[in-house]
Design a protein around this motif. Structure first.
Motif, PDB file in Angstrom:
ATOM      1  N   GLN A 232      -3.040  35.727 -43.714  1.00 11.50           N
ATOM      2  CA  GLN A 232      -3.817  36.902 -43.340  1.00 11.50           C
ATOM      3  C   GLN A 232      -3.539  38.084 -44.242  1.00 11.50           C
ATOM      4  OE1 GLN A 232      -6.243  35.392 -41.741  1.00 11.50           O
ATOM      5  NE2 GLN A 232      -6.464  37.403 -40.836  1.00 11.50           N
ATOM      6  N   LYS A 233      -2.369  38.073 -44.889  1.00 11.72           N
ATOM      7  CA  LYS A 233      -2.044  39.165 -45.802  1.00 11.72           C
ATOM      8  C   LYS A 233      -3.075  39.298 -46.908  1.00 11.72           C
ATOM      9  CE  LYS A 233       2.285  37.946 -46.274  1.00 11.72           C
ATOM     10  NZ  LYS A 233       3.726  37.843 -46.630  1.00 11.72           N
ATOM     11  N   ALA A 234      -3.696  38.186 -47.288  1.00 17.59           N
ATOM     12  CA  ALA A 234      -4.694  38.250 -48.359  1.00 17.59           C
ATOM     13  C   ALA A 234      -5.847  39.160 -47.954  1.00 17.59           C
ATOM     14  CB  ALA A 234      -5.196  36.849 -48.692  1.00 17.59           C
ATOM     15  N   TYR A 235      -6.417  38.919 -46.775  1.00 20.02           N
ATOM     16  CA  TYR A 235      -7.507  39.765 -46.297  1.00 20.02           C
ATOM     17  C   TYR A 235      -7.035  41.186 -46.005  1.00 20.02           C
ATOM     18  CZ  TYR A 235     -11.194  36.208 -45.733  1.00 20.02           C
ATOM     19  OH  TYR A 235     -12.172  35.283 -45.948  1.00 20.02           O
ATOM     20  N   GLU A 236      -5.832  41.302 -45.449  1.00 21.14           N
ATOM     21  CA  GLU A 236      -5.318  42.638 -45.121  1.00 21.14           C
ATOM     22  C   GLU A 236      -5.157  43.482 -46.381  1.00 21.14           C
ATOM     23  OE1 GLU A 236      -2.803  41.299 -41.123  1.00 21.14           O
ATOM     24  OE2 GLU A 236      -1.762  41.672 -43.013  1.00 21.14           O
ATOM     25  N   MET A 237      -4.608  42.890 -47.435  1.00 18.84           N
ATOM     26  CA  MET A 237      -4.429  43.620 -48.687  1.00 18.84           C
ATOM     27  C   MET A 237      -5.766  43.937 -49.341  1.00 18.84           C
ATOM     28  SD  MET A 237      -1.082  41.840 -50.425  1.00 18.84           S
ATOM     29  CE  MET A 237       0.558  41.984 -49.705  1.00 18.84           C
ATOM     30  N   LEU A 238      -6.660  42.952 -49.360  1.00 19.69           N
ATOM     31  CA  LEU A 238      -7.962  43.171 -49.978  1.00 19.69           C
ATOM     32  C   LEU A 238      -8.753  44.239 -49.229  1.00 19.69           C
ATOM     33  CD1 LEU A 238      -9.068  39.517 -50.850  1.00 19.69           C
ATOM     34  CD2 LEU A 238      -8.161  41.262 -52.395  1.00 19.69           C
ATOM     35  N   ALA A 239      -8.664  44.239 -47.914  1.00 21.08           N
ATOM     36  CA  ALA A 239      -9.379  45.240 -47.122  1.00 21.08           C
ATOM     37  C   ALA A 239      -8.876  46.648 -47.419  1.00 21.08           C
ATOM     38  CB  ALA A 239      -9.246  44.938 -45.633  1.00 21.08           C
ATOM     39  N   CYS A 240      -7.605  46.747 -47.817  1.00 21.32           N
ATOM     40  CA  CYS A 240      -7.021  48.046 -48.165  1.00 21.32           C
ATOM     41  C   CYS A 240      -7.270  48.411 -49.631  1.00 21.32           C
ATOM     42  CB  CYS A 240      -5.521  48.044 -47.883  1.00 21.32           C
ATOM     43  SG  CYS A 240      -5.094  47.961 -46.125  1.00 21.32           S
ATOM     44  N   GLY A 241      -8.013  47.569 -50.339  1.00 20.55           N
ATOM     45  CA  GLY A 241      -8.323  47.846 -51.744  1.00 20.55           C
ATOM     46  C   GLY A 241      -7.133  47.679 -52.662  1.00 20.55           C
ATOM     47  N   LEU A 242      -6.207  46.800 -52.301  1.00 22.99           N
ATOM     48  CA  LEU A 242      -4.956  46.652 -53.043  1.00 22.99           C
ATOM     49  C   LEU A 242      -5.044  45.515 -54.072  1.00 22.99           C
ATOM     50  CD1 LEU A 242      -1.916  47.383 -53.329  1.00 22.99           C
ATOM     51  CD2 LEU A 242      -1.460  45.731 -51.496  1.00 22.99           C
ATOM     52  N   PRO A 243      -4.730  45.783 -55.342  1.00 19.88           N
ATOM     53  CA  PRO A 243      -4.583  44.692 -56.316  1.00 19.88           C
ATOM     54  C   PRO A 243      -3.422  43.805 -55.889  1.00 19.88           C
ATOM     55  CG  PRO A 243      -4.760  46.817 -57.417  1.00 19.88           C
ATOM     56  CD  PRO A 243      -4.546  47.106 -55.967  1.00 19.88           C
ATOM     57  N   VAL A 244      -3.551  42.505 -56.129  1.00 23.45           N
ATOM     58  CA  VAL A 244      -2.526  41.582 -55.646  1.00 23.45           C
ATOM     59  C   VAL A 244      -2.132  40.590 -56.724  1.00 23.45           C
ATOM     60  CG1 VAL A 244      -3.380  41.762 -53.274  1.00 23.45           C
ATOM     61  CG2 VAL A 244      -4.166  39.879 -54.736  1.00 23.45           C
ATOM     62  N   VAL A 245      -0.977  39.962 -56.477  1.00 22.49           N
ATOM     63  CA  VAL A 245      -0.550  38.771 -57.208  1.00 22.49           C
ATOM     64  C   VAL A 245      -0.200  37.750 -56.141  1.00 22.49           C
ATOM     65  CG1 VAL A 245       1.125  37.771 -58.782  1.00 22.49           C
ATOM     66  CG2 VAL A 245       0.318  40.095 -59.160  1.00 22.49           C
ATOM     67  N   VAL A 246      -0.752  36.532 -56.247  1.00 20.85           N
ATOM     68  CA  VAL A 246      -0.631  35.559 -55.165  1.00 20.85           C
ATOM     69  C   VAL A 246      -0.382  34.160 -55.714  1.00 20.85           C
ATOM     70  CG1 VAL A 246      -3.145  35.302 -55.126  1.00 20.85           C
ATOM     71  CG2 VAL A 246      -1.818  34.629 -53.115  1.00 20.85           C
ATOM     72  N   SER A 247       0.372  33.365 -54.968  1.00 22.10           N
ATOM     73  CA  SER A 247       0.635  31.981 -55.375  1.00 22.10           C
ATOM     74  C   SER A 247      -0.663  31.195 -55.499  1.00 22.10           C
ATOM     75  CB  SER A 247       1.533  31.287 -54.341  1.00 22.10           C
ATOM     76  OG  SER A 247       2.764  31.936 -54.192  1.00 22.10           O
ATOM     77  N   ASN A 248      -0.725  30.320 -56.487  1.00 24.84           N
ATOM     78  CA  ASN A 248      -1.933  29.519 -56.732  1.00 24.84           C
ATOM     79  C   ASN A 248      -1.930  28.270 -55.849  1.00 24.84           C
ATOM     80  OD1 ASN A 248       0.183  28.222 -58.011  1.00 24.84           O
ATOM     81  ND2 ASN A 248      -1.002  27.632 -59.814  1.00 24.84           N
ATOM     82  N   ILE A 249      -1.909  28.482 -54.547  1.00 25.29           N
ATOM     83  CA  ILE A 249      -1.807  27.380 -53.596  1.00 25.29           C
ATOM     84  C   ILE A 249      -3.011  27.380 -52.668  1.00 25.29           C
ATOM     85  CG2 ILE A 249      -0.479  26.472 -51.629  1.00 25.29           C
ATOM     86  CD1 ILE A 249       0.843  25.978 -54.290  1.00 25.29           C
ATOM     87  N   GLY A 250      -3.567  26.193 -52.425  1.00 25.30           N
ATOM     88  CA  GLY A 250      -4.584  26.007 -51.398  1.00 25.30           C
ATOM     89  C   GLY A 250      -5.773  26.938 -51.520  1.00 25.30           C
ATOM     90  N   GLU A 251      -6.100  27.581 -50.412  1.00 27.40           N
ATOM     91  CA  GLU A 251      -7.290  28.427 -50.309  1.00 27.40           C
ATOM     92  C   GLU A 251      -7.244  29.609 -51.261  1.00 27.40           C
ATOM     93  OE1 GLU A 251     -11.056  29.395 -48.706  1.00 27.40           O
ATOM     94  OE2 GLU A 251      -9.833  27.593 -48.518  1.00 27.40           O
ATOM     95  N   MET A 252      -6.035  30.028 -51.680  1.00 28.36           N
ATOM     96  CA  MET A 252      -5.933  31.183 -52.577  1.00 28.36           C
ATOM     97  C   MET A 252      -6.589  30.893 -53.929  1.00 28.36           C
ATOM     98  SD  MET A 252      -4.595  33.510 -50.705  1.00 28.36           S
ATOM     99  CE  MET A 252      -5.682  32.742 -49.491  1.00 28.36           C
TER     100      MET A 252
END
Length: 358
Positions: A281-301
């Motif tokens: 859920q952090k993915a949507y939470e961060m994106l909703a806040c307009g935050l650039p991210v770095v995320v593991s290349n796993i599964g749905e990501m």
């Protein structure tokens, strides 16, 4: 999830019945507490909806009553006479829902908000088999990610319709706000750059690679600070230092302030059966806040960030995380992604459920 679905009104376990009730359906929810919560009935019905929660809890000497709970649940459902049974939460609830639906001869819907085979319950002999048998019985299966939907279709050999339905977030709370104001609220210094994350800071959630990466970032980028929030295990404490800001375990709504204050958010997922099929859920939470991210290349990501490959780092690879963090810190880039609210998501799901009625 360490949340009370009734009192905290938390995520999809609450929103699926809540939104179905708002669409005009009469919804009764039956919850079994494993943590000795108070039991009772909570009626949320009003002029807009008909929604009632029943909670059963077996404490201390009454825990043996768990053995009779399936028959109590079947009796309550027989009195309620549902048109469709929707089951969620974990392996026992999915299996119970399927059993009750078969007894009552009504359609069964299974909601898998994670890969339950990655839960500790799955180590109990026979539980994986019972889970797969229950899911195969379902007329409709909703999953939290597309990889999990493919697992259910291919490995479980599901007979019913399988639909990927990631959970969403409250966009009234998780939204874009002034970064400086958020930093002030958290007591952070203005004029610095902040990276970090929030949530369970546990080894099995993949936080160690961030801690290792911080050692390099701390040395090479003196104006960058690390912000962390959430519970942690004693054998894996957060780093210490003048540029590390550990905020403790915050209420869920305050996590939004953290994401609004950061310059880059980090989502580390391990390459495990759980990680490959989850949707953090952090993915949507961060994106909703307009935050650039770095995320593991796993599964749905991999699907979510397909248009932003430089935001994906190899799971567990400290050097790659450092490299991708530097890129995002120096030249921030964000995913342009529309996040649907729960009303929109359940509006799409509801016709599939109602079509199951005989």
């Amino acid at each position: 999830m360490s949340k009370d679905v009734i009192l905290d009104k938390y995520a999809r376990l609450y929103e699926i019945p809540n939104q179905l009730a708002l669409l005009g359906h009469q919804v009764e929810c039956f919850c079994l507490s494993y943590q000795s919560h108070n039991e009772g009935i909570w009626d949320e019905s009003d002029e807009q909806k008909k929604l009632i929660w029943h909670s059963k809890s077996y404490k201390k000497l009454t825990k043996m009553g768990l053995l009779t709970y399936p028959f109590l649940l079947l009796k309550m459902l027989s009195q309620y006479r549902p048109d469709v049974i929707i089951s969620a939460s974990d392996i026992p609830h999915i299996v119970l829902g399927a059993w009750c639906a078969k007894k009552l001869k009504v359609p069964f819907v299974a909601d898998l908000y994670d890969n339950f085979e990655g839960f500790g319950q799955a180590r109990i002999p026979g539980f994986k088999y019972l889970l797969r048998e229950a899911v195969r019985q379902a007329s409709l299966v909703t999953t939290t990610s597309q990889p999990l939907a493919e697992l259910v279709s291919n490995d479980y050999d599901a007979k019913g319709l399988v639909v990927s339905m990631p959970s969403t977030v409250d966009t009234q709370i998780f939204c874009r706000k002034n970064k400086s104001e958020a930093q002030k609220q958290l007591g952070l210094n203005l004029g610095k750059r902040y990276i970090g994350t929030a949530g369970g800071l546990y080894k099995d959630k993949g936080v160690e690679v961030l801690y290792q990466a911080w050692k390099s970032i701390e040395e090479e980028m003196p104006d960058v600070h690390l912000v962390l929030a959430g519970p942690f295990q004693q054998d894996c404490p957060p780093p210490r230092g003048d540029r590390v800001h550990y905020l403790g375990a915050l209420p869920h709504h305050e996590i939004a302030i953290v994401f609004q204050a950061l310059d880059v958010g980090v989502i580390s997922i391990l390459d495990t059966p759980f990680g490959r099929y989850c949707f953090p859920q952090k993915a949507y939470e961060m994106l909703a806040c307009g935050l650039p991210v770095v995320v593991s290349n796993i599964g749905e990501m991999n699907n979510l960030f397909a248009d932003l490959p430089h935001a994906l780092f190899e799971a567990g690879n400290t050097q790659d995380l450092v490299f991708k963090l530097k890129q995002q810190i120096n030249v921030p880039d964000k995913v342009d992604f529309t996040i649907d609210d729960w009303k929109t998501i359940i509006n799409r799901l509801e016709p599939l459920i109602t079509s199951l009625k005989s």
